[in-house]
Design a protein around this motif. Structure first.
Motif, PDB file in Angstrom:
ATOM      1  N   ASN A 139       0.824  -1.217   0.000  1.00 23.14           N
ATOM      2  CA  ASN A 139       0.000   0.000   0.000  1.00 23.14           C
ATOM      3  C   ASN A 139       0.854   1.261   0.000  1.00 23.14           C
ATOM      4  OD1 ASN A 139      -2.350  -1.474   0.018  1.00 23.14           O
ATOM      5  ND2 ASN A 139      -2.685  -1.301   2.218  1.00 23.14           N
ATOM      6  N   LEU A 140       1.940   1.233   0.763  1.00 26.85           N
ATOM      7  CA  LEU A 140       2.801   2.426   0.816  1.00 26.85           C
ATOM      8  C   LEU A 140       3.327   2.761  -0.582  1.00 26.85           C
ATOM      9  CD1 LEU A 140       4.499   4.655   2.111  1.00 26.85           C
ATOM     10  CD2 LEU A 140       6.153   2.917   2.831  1.00 26.85           C
ATOM     11  N   ILE A 141       3.842   1.760  -1.286  1.00 30.45           N
ATOM     12  CA  ILE A 141       4.402   2.015  -2.625  1.00 30.45           C
ATOM     13  C   ILE A 141       3.285   2.433  -3.580  1.00 30.45           C
ATOM     14  CG2 ILE A 141       5.657   0.972  -4.573  1.00 30.45           C
ATOM     15  CD1 ILE A 141       7.084  -0.831  -2.472  1.00 30.45           C
ATOM     16  N   ASP A 142       2.181   1.733  -3.544  1.00 29.01           N
ATOM     17  CA  ASP A 142       1.013   2.040  -4.388  1.00 29.01           C
ATOM     18  C   ASP A 142       0.540   3.482  -4.130  1.00 29.01           C
ATOM     19  OD1 ASP A 142      -1.720   2.361  -5.043  1.00 29.01           O
ATOM     20  OD2 ASP A 142      -2.384   0.487  -4.173  1.00 29.01           O
TER      21      ASP A 142
ATOM     22  N   ASP B 205      -9.261  10.332  -9.399  1.00 26.91           N
ATOM     23  CA  ASP B 205     -10.477   9.984  -8.641  1.00 26.91           C
ATOM     24  C   ASP B 205     -11.170   8.737  -9.181  1.00 26.91           C
ATOM     25  OD1 ASP B 205     -11.493  11.058 -10.916  1.00 26.91           O
ATOM     26  OD2 ASP B 205     -12.457  12.792  -9.974  1.00 26.91           O
ATOM     27  N   GLU B 206     -10.602   8.142 -10.221  1.00 24.32           N
ATOM     28  CA  GLU B 206     -11.148   6.868 -10.711  1.00 24.32           C
ATOM     29  C   GLU B 206     -10.420   5.666 -10.105  1.00 24.32           C
ATOM     30  OE1 GLU B 206     -11.040   7.062 -14.978  1.00 24.32           O
ATOM     31  OE2 GLU B 206     -12.441   8.737 -14.987  1.00 24.32           O
ATOM     32  N   LEU B 207      -9.356   5.928  -9.335  1.00 19.60           N
ATOM     33  CA  LEU B 207      -8.655   4.813  -8.680  1.00 19.60           C
ATOM     34  C   LEU B 207      -9.578   4.244  -7.610  1.00 19.60           C
ATOM     35  CD1 LEU B 207      -5.106   6.393  -8.278  1.00 19.60           C
ATOM     36  CD2 LEU B 207      -5.772   4.554  -9.848  1.00 19.60           C
ATOM     37  N   ARG B 208      -9.752   2.924  -7.609  1.00 17.69           N
ATOM     38  CA  ARG B 208     -10.721   2.307  -6.696  1.00 17.69           C
ATOM     39  C   ARG B 208     -10.042   1.834  -5.416  1.00 17.69           C
ATOM     40  NH1 ARG B 208     -13.598  -2.354  -9.344  1.00 17.69           N
ATOM     41  NH2 ARG B 208     -11.472  -2.973  -9.854  1.00 17.69           N
ATOM     42  N   PRO B 209     -10.542   2.275  -4.241  1.00 19.19           N
ATOM     43  CA  PRO B 209      -9.915   1.837  -2.990  1.00 19.19           C
ATOM     44  C   PRO B 209     -10.185   0.366  -2.683  1.00 19.19           C
ATOM     45  CG  PRO B 209     -11.856   3.183  -2.538  1.00 19.19           C
ATOM     46  CD  PRO B 209     -11.689   3.169  -4.039  1.00 19.19           C
TER      47      PRO B 209
ATOM     48  N   HIS C  24      -5.076   0.760  -3.273  1.00 19.47           N
ATOM     49  CA  HIS C  24      -6.011   0.702  -4.397  1.00 19.47           C
ATOM     50  C   HIS C  24      -6.205  -0.745  -4.858  1.00 19.47           C
ATOM     51  CE1 HIS C  24      -4.132   4.767  -4.547  1.00 19.47           C
ATOM     52  NE2 HIS C  24      -5.415   5.078  -4.525  1.00 19.47           N
ATOM     53  N   GLN C  25      -7.329  -0.956  -5.522  1.00 21.44           N
ATOM     54  CA  GLN C  25      -7.537  -2.300  -6.071  1.00 21.44           C
ATOM     55  C   GLN C  25      -6.566  -2.544  -7.218  1.00 21.44           C
ATOM     56  OE1 GLN C  25     -11.585  -3.546  -6.702  1.00 21.44           O
ATOM     57  NE2 GLN C  25     -12.305  -2.255  -5.043  1.00 21.44           N
ATOM     58  N   GLU C  26      -6.313  -1.524  -8.024  1.00 23.46           N
ATOM     59  CA  GLU C  26      -5.290  -1.608  -9.050  1.00 23.46           C
ATOM     60  C   GLU C  26      -4.763  -0.199  -9.308  1.00 23.46           C
ATOM     61  OE1 GLU C  26      -8.998  -0.951 -10.016  1.00 23.46           O
ATOM     62  OE2 GLU C  26      -8.697  -3.111 -10.301  1.00 23.46           O
ATOM     63  N   LEU C  27      -3.583  -0.128  -9.917  1.00 25.90           N
ATOM     64  CA  LEU C  27      -2.960   1.175 -10.166  1.00 25.90           C
ATOM     65  C   LEU C  27      -2.522   1.227 -11.642  1.00 25.90           C
ATOM     66  CD1 LEU C  27      -1.970   3.854  -8.913  1.00 25.90           C
ATOM     67  CD2 LEU C  27       0.164   2.699  -8.345  1.00 25.90           C
ATOM     68  N   PRO C  28      -3.471   1.562 -12.545  1.00 22.92           N
ATOM     69  CA  PRO C  28      -3.123   1.520 -13.976  1.00 22.92           C
ATOM     70  C   PRO C  28      -2.274   2.720 -14.382  1.00 22.92           C
ATOM     71  CG  PRO C  28      -5.523   1.703 -13.607  1.00 22.92           C
ATOM     72  CD  PRO C  28      -4.852   1.967 -12.308  1.00 22.92           C
ATOM     73  N   VAL C  29      -1.138   2.441 -15.010  1.00 18.59           N
ATOM     74  CA  VAL C  29      -0.255   3.518 -15.474  1.00 18.59           C
ATOM     75  C   VAL C  29       0.185   3.238 -16.909  1.00 18.59           C
ATOM     76  CG1 VAL C  29       0.684   3.923 -13.140  1.00 18.59           C
ATOM     77  CG2 VAL C  29       1.915   2.415 -14.710  1.00 18.59           C
ATOM     78  N   HIS C  30       0.628   4.315 -17.578  1.00 22.18           N
ATOM     79  CA  HIS C  30       1.388   4.162 -18.820  1.00 22.18           C
ATOM     80  C   HIS C  30       2.834   4.428 -18.444  1.00 22.18           C
ATOM     81  CE1 HIS C  30      -2.000   3.668 -21.443  1.00 22.18           C
ATOM     82  NE2 HIS C  30      -2.589   4.764 -20.980  1.00 22.18           N
TER      83      HIS C  30
END
Ligand code: HEM
Length: 400
Positions: A221-224, A358-362, A371-377
């Motif tokens: 969680n800390l890194i996320d 604000d679309e990141l889901r807790p 977060h449930q996931e952390l989508p990045v490019h």
């Protein structure tokens, strides 16, 4: 402070002020031992069928009080000296590079779930090496720990998970007894075997459960959270790049801004305690909100909700607890986050969030705060022919 109702209608007092929390965490009138000090547990009003019962029934250092706490913490504390943790630094760096190489080898363009691909495997790899957890157990442990931290869980699922957890731990300990290694699990088993009166088999297993769970999900969680905060506050990332702040500052601010464990497991009033103008009666349950402490405007000012890597109060958080139960792995977690974050942003300087912040889901939990996931490019996304803009959404500034 407010009275709150936990799943299953269980009542507790939630303390949210930074200063009150600091006082309560060193107050000897506050216990962690439900068997001695929680009226509802002692009377059977709350029992093993409560979906969150494992947080209370487990008997290890984190649920122990007074001398019992000292007895259970001591064997583990000797293994977590600053020297031991510092010695792990080169290995953490090596594991980080391996994961970054894996990310660099992914096909261009697609969004990547950074929680799954980086924030999660780094602490998992460190913990597995430290505790000698064999690779064939990683998948099962990951699923067990994910369910363990969910506080929106039904009774049957919780009970099945606890059974699987104890069966898996018993197998692991049996394996280590047959073939001990140079790892912490083997070391803690050896301490128990050498002096059978010092720590019972249940306490050994429960201490290991604590170490595997507390040491892993929280660091993920800390890194996320830190990556999410930095990508949503590009100005703060620039300050780090220009050397106006250090990566250790970013780690502290991330800990303050989003406590990786939002709440502690329960505490209990050994006597009547007055907090502000509220009486907590003897035998009542108390929840400490680390997340609220980090955002307390009384302490951090009216801009407590903003992410600022040079904030003078960035180190004033209780995200690793405070007092006798202060986190044994704080130095390790800080080191993993510092190495992981600095190398990640050096390697992928153009990384952006693939969704609006604000679309990141807790997570579905009031304990695990990530977060449930952390989508990045990882790199700028090529423009589609004939269309303006990039496929990445604009990054929104500051507060969340
Ligand atoms: C960012 C990562 C971490 C966070 C936010 C965190 C947070 C915490 C907090 C808040 C407590 C106090 C609990 C309470 O008072 O009720 C705690 C205790 C503890 N943590 Fe951590 N932790 C982290 C990483 C780790 C790691 C890496 C390990 C070990 C490998 C670890 C092992 C422990 C242990 C053994 C305790 C119990 C100490 C006691 O009761 O005496 N933690 N942690």
């Amino acid at each position: 402070m407010a009275e709150v109702e936990l799943p299953g209608g269980v009542k507790a007092w939630s303390v949210t002020s930074y200063e009150e929390i600091r006082k309560l965490l060193i107050d000897p009138r506050v216990s962690k031992d439900a068997y001695q000090h929680w009226n509802a547990w002692r009377s059977g009003e709350v029992g093993p069928e409560w979906p969150l019962a494992i947080w209370v029934s487990v008997q290890n250092m984190v649920t122990a009080y007074g001398e019992e706490h000292t007895r259970l913490r001591k064997p583990v504390a000797t293994a977590f000296t600053a020297r031991e943790v510092t010695a792990l630094r080169p290995r953490v760096a090596e594991l980080t590079e391996g994961l970054l190489d894996g990310l660099a080898a992914l096909p261009d363009g697609a969004a990547v779930d950074l929680r799954e691909r980086f924030a999660h495997p780094l602490p998992m790899a460190v913990m597995s090496e430290l505790f000698g957890i064999p690779a064939h157990r990683h998948g099962t442990l990951h699923r067990i720990i994910k369910t363990f931290f969910s506080t929106a869980i039904e009774r049957e699922e919780a009970q099945a998970n606890v059974e699987l957890l104890y069966a898996t731990m018993a197998d692991l300990v049996a394996e280590k007894r047959l073939a001990p290694g140079e790892d912490l699990t083997s070391l803690l088993i050896a301490v128990r075997t050498d002096d059978g009166t010092a720590i019972s088999e249940k306490e050994l297993i429960d201490n290991l459960i604590l170490l595997y769970t507390a040491g892993y999900e929280t660091t993920v969680n800390l890194i996320d959270n830190a990556v999410a905060a930095l990508l949503s506050h590009p100005g703060e990332l620039d300050r780090l790049r220009k050397g106006e702040a250090r990566w250790t500052d970013a780690v502290e601010e991330a800990l303050r801004f989003d406590a990786p464990g939002a709440h502690s497991v329960l505490r209990y009033a050994v006597e009547d305690i007055v907090v502000g103008d509220t009486l907590i009666s003897k035998g009542d349950a108390i929840m400490v909100s680390y997340a609220a402490a980090g955002r307390d405007p009384q302490w951090h000012g009216p801009e407590a909700h903003l992410f600022d890597v040079t904030r003078p109060t960035r180190r004033d958080h209780c995200s690793f607890g405070h007092g006798t139960h202060y986190c044994l792995g704080a130095q390790l977690a800080r080191m993993e986050a510092e190495i992981g974050l600095s190398r990640l942003f050096e390697r992928f300087p153009d990384m952006t969030l693939a969704v609006a912040p604000d679309e990141l889901r807790p997570q579905s939990s009031f304990i695990s705060n990530g977060h449930q996931e952390l989508p990045v490019h990882l790199a700028p996304v090529a423009r589609a022919p004939g269309r303006g803009g990039t496929a990445s959404p604009a990054v929104r500034p500051r507060s969340r």
